[in-house]
Design an enzyme around this catalytic site. Structure first.
Site, PDB file in Angstrom:
ATOM      1  N   LYS A 117      16.736  30.842 -12.616  1.00 57.42           N
ATOM      2  CA  LYS A 117      15.439  30.289 -12.735  1.00 57.42           C
ATOM      3  C   LYS A 117      14.313  30.694 -12.108  1.00 57.42           C
ATOM      4  O   LYS A 117      13.371  31.232 -13.061  1.00 57.42           O
ATOM      5  CB  LYS A 117      15.854  28.718 -12.922  1.00 57.42           C
ATOM      6  CG  LYS A 117      14.768  27.814 -13.254  1.00 57.42           C
ATOM      7  CD  LYS A 117      15.038  26.671 -13.823  1.00 57.42           C
ATOM      8  CE  LYS A 117      15.221  25.796 -12.380  1.00 57.42           C
ATOM      9  NZ  LYS A 117      14.027  25.439 -11.586  1.00 57.42           N
ATOM     10  N   ASP A 135      14.985  25.081 -17.267  1.00 61.24           N
ATOM     11  CA  ASP A 135      15.045  24.096 -16.368  1.00 61.24           C
ATOM     12  C   ASP A 135      15.339  22.692 -16.821  1.00 61.24           C
ATOM     13  O   ASP A 135      15.935  22.819 -18.251  1.00 61.24           O
ATOM     14  CB  ASP A 135      13.508  24.031 -15.458  1.00 61.24           C
ATOM     15  CG  ASP A 135      12.585  23.354 -16.582  1.00 61.24           C
ATOM     16  OD1 ASP A 135      12.886  23.265 -17.740  1.00 61.24           O
ATOM     17  OD2 ASP A 135      11.304  23.118 -16.213  1.00 61.24           O
TER      18      ASP A 135
END
Ligand code: SF4
Length: 208
Positions: A117, A135
């Protein structure tokens, strides 16, 4: 069809969506992204000006004292672990990448404290890569809108990337803003939602 409409409405609603982290260069973005794990962007932005005044470059951070870094980021969540990651990450960049922030996912993921991420945020925001990151907000929103049924963040990223194809970076930030401001985890503001007709559920989806 619904994916293209959702994409168009998100990009129209949030003008030039981008990260809410404050940064001046790839080094500062990398540090801010690392600090933002399980912490609000607002708190990170309140901390980084003093941090970058003390540690203005990756080379200086690589030689930093652990206790001093911990003190500098003490208002951030998990300051002890993050201080260790910051110094190790900086040393890795200096030793393995000649002091330059790497520009591939595999290289970024080799750095302490940086997962997929975070790597994707750095690559897309700092270097213009057509990538998105999943997320908690993106995961929840994607599932509520029926854009993904994947169980993991990585699989959701793959499904969303295949579905939207282009504009992944601004779309990523639009999805985050939509999740923060409208489709919130608790009590989503459905009366304000401009994507109501696509909603398949108001359940609070989380990745496994
Ligand atoms: S209708 Fe409500 S739960 Fe569904 S996408 Fe919109 S804000 Fe989220």
């Amino acid at each position: 069809m619904s994916a293209s409409t959702i994409k168009a409405r998100l990009l129209a609603h949030f003008e030039n969506p981008t990260t809410e982290l404050t940064y001046q260069n790839p080094y500062e973005l990398l540090v801010a992204v690392l600090l933002s794990a399980q912490c609000t962007d607002k708190r990170v932005n309140a901390t980084t000006p003093a941090f970058f005044a003390k540690y203005p470059s990756i080379a200086i951070l690589a030689k930093a004292n652990l206790q001093e870094v911990q003190e500098c980021i003490k208002s951030i969540s998990y300051p002890n672990a993050k201080a260790k990651h910051l110094i190790t990450m900086a040393r890795q960049v200096v030793e393995n990448f000649q002091g330059q922030i790497p520009q591939t996912q595999a290289e970024l993921k080799s750095l302490a404290g940086i997962g997929q991420k975070s790597a994707n945020v750095v690559l897309s925001v700092a270097f213009g890569a057509n990538l998105l990151a999943v997320d908690t907000h993106v995961f929840r929103v994607a599932h509520r809108l029926g854009l993904s049924t994947a169980k993991s963040a990585a699989q959701t990223e793959a499904e969303l990337s295949a579905l939207f194809v282009s504009d992944l970076c601004p779309l990523h930030h639009a999805l985050i803003l939509f999740g923060r401001r409208i489709c919130t985890a608790l009590k989503p503001k459905c009366s304000l939602c401009f994507l109501q007709e696509f909603c398949v559920s108001r359940a609070n989806f989380k990745p496994r």
